[in-house]
Write an enzyme that holds these catalytic residues in place. Sequence first.
Site, mmCIF file in Angstrom:
data_model
loop_
_atom_site.group_PDB
_atom_site.id
_atom_site.type_symbol
_atom_site.label_atom_id
_atom_site.label_comp_id
_atom_site.label_asym_id
_atom_site.label_seq_id
_atom_site.Cartn_x
_atom_site.Cartn_y
_atom_site.Cartn_z
ATOM 1 C CG ASP A 1 -1.736 -1.216 1.432
ATOM 2 O OD1 ASP A 1 -2.105 -1.840 0.429
ATOM 3 O OD2 ASP A 1 -2.005 -1.571 2.609
ATOM 4 C CD GLU B 1 -8.940 -2.736 -1.073
ATOM 5 O OE1 GLU B 1 -9.395 -2.791 0.077
ATOM 6 O OE2 GLU B 1 -8.220 -3.641 -1.546
HETATM 7 O O1 FUB Z 1 -3.254 -3.539 3.462
HETATM 8 C C1 FUB Z 1 -4.555 -3.807 3.903
HETATM 9 C C2 FUB Z 1 -5.542 -3.444 2.845
HETATM 10 O O2 FUB Z 1 -5.274 -4.211 1.679
HETATM 11 C C3 FUB Z 1 -5.489 -2.019 2.357
HETATM 12 O O3 FUB Z 1 -5.995 -1.076 3.247
HETATM 13 C C4 FUB Z 1 -6.221 -2.194 1.101
HETATM 14 O O4 FUB Z 1 -6.174 -1.099 0.228
HETATM 15 C C5 FUB Z 1 -5.564 -3.435 0.537
HETATM 16 O O5 FUB Z 1 -4.363 -3.140 -0.119
#
Ligand code: FUB
Length: 321
Positions: free
Chosen positions: A14, A221
């Site tokens: 991320d 996301e």
């Molecule tokens: O790293 C945990 C979660 O996985 C992140 O918050 C999301 O965007 C995904 O990458």
Amino acid sequence: MIRGHLVKDMYIADPAVHVFNGRLYIYPSHDIDAGIPENDLGDHFDMRDYHVFSMDDVDGPITDHGKVLDVKDIPWAGRQLWDSDVAFKNGKYYLYFPLKDKNDIFRLGVAISDKPEGPFIPEANPIKGSYSIDPCLFQDDDGTHYMFFGGLWGGQLQRYRNNKAIECGHEPADNEPALCAKVVKMSDDMLDFKEEPRDLVILDENGKPLTAGDHDRRFFEASWMHKYNGKYYFSYSTGNTHKLCYAIGDNPYGPFTYKGVILNPVIGWTTHHGIVEFKDKWYLFFHDSQPSGKTWLRSVRFADLVHRADGSIETITVDYK
Ligand code: FUB
């Protein structure tokens, strides 16, 4: 050009990327093997701290500034430190992070430092009115900071409508408008929302909002915002179809129009990124699970990002052969 993995002695994911004082800073999640079985709610992503990394040059060495925030030091903490981002204002650096509170509800927190490499001191409480995951901070040319956030499934966005928790979390029907990422102006002291978060609507080529069933294009996301030639580029992950896509708008609130894929699926389940201009070149930082072969143990790498003359972005495909 697609480069190799940057950090080999730990797993990071991320990547949020920013240039502060002429140096490139990477703010990733710190993946660990917590021994929790994989599920659709992401319980296996049980991260407990953050490290900060920096580089003088993309071809030079990378510095690990060590642990800059630990879940043990956050007064309201439950579990799971997920994707974070950092913004600078008036001599201070603000680290924004999602974390489940003691009731297992994701909230967004903030921690402060005098230096881009931390350490960061957390505020006593999460940001009032915050929920879900993946905060991304963007400073517009007039100095205003906006936060973009949200994430489906384990990110809990489907549990809210109009910024209020609903009784039973659910996604809309396939033919209804998709759930949106949220955009909100930050308060002058950077510790609060200045207004109610708004929906960041993504339209299709006919000017209609993307539908919830359009899994190849709808927001899931991993919000990121960058500005190029006066246009606002909102980029994000499609989650269960594993793409990084982008949409273009005329202001931070949108609406945005879907334009295409930035990164085709990589090895791993999640895909997540940061886009940055550094020394007059644009880069896409992202993660994959190639080194570990495990979805919850990810590694960060980067590629050149090309904006074509018409403003579109060249799609990147990692060749794993
Ligand atoms: O790293 C945990 C979660 O996985 C992140 O918050 C999301 O965007 C995904 O990458």
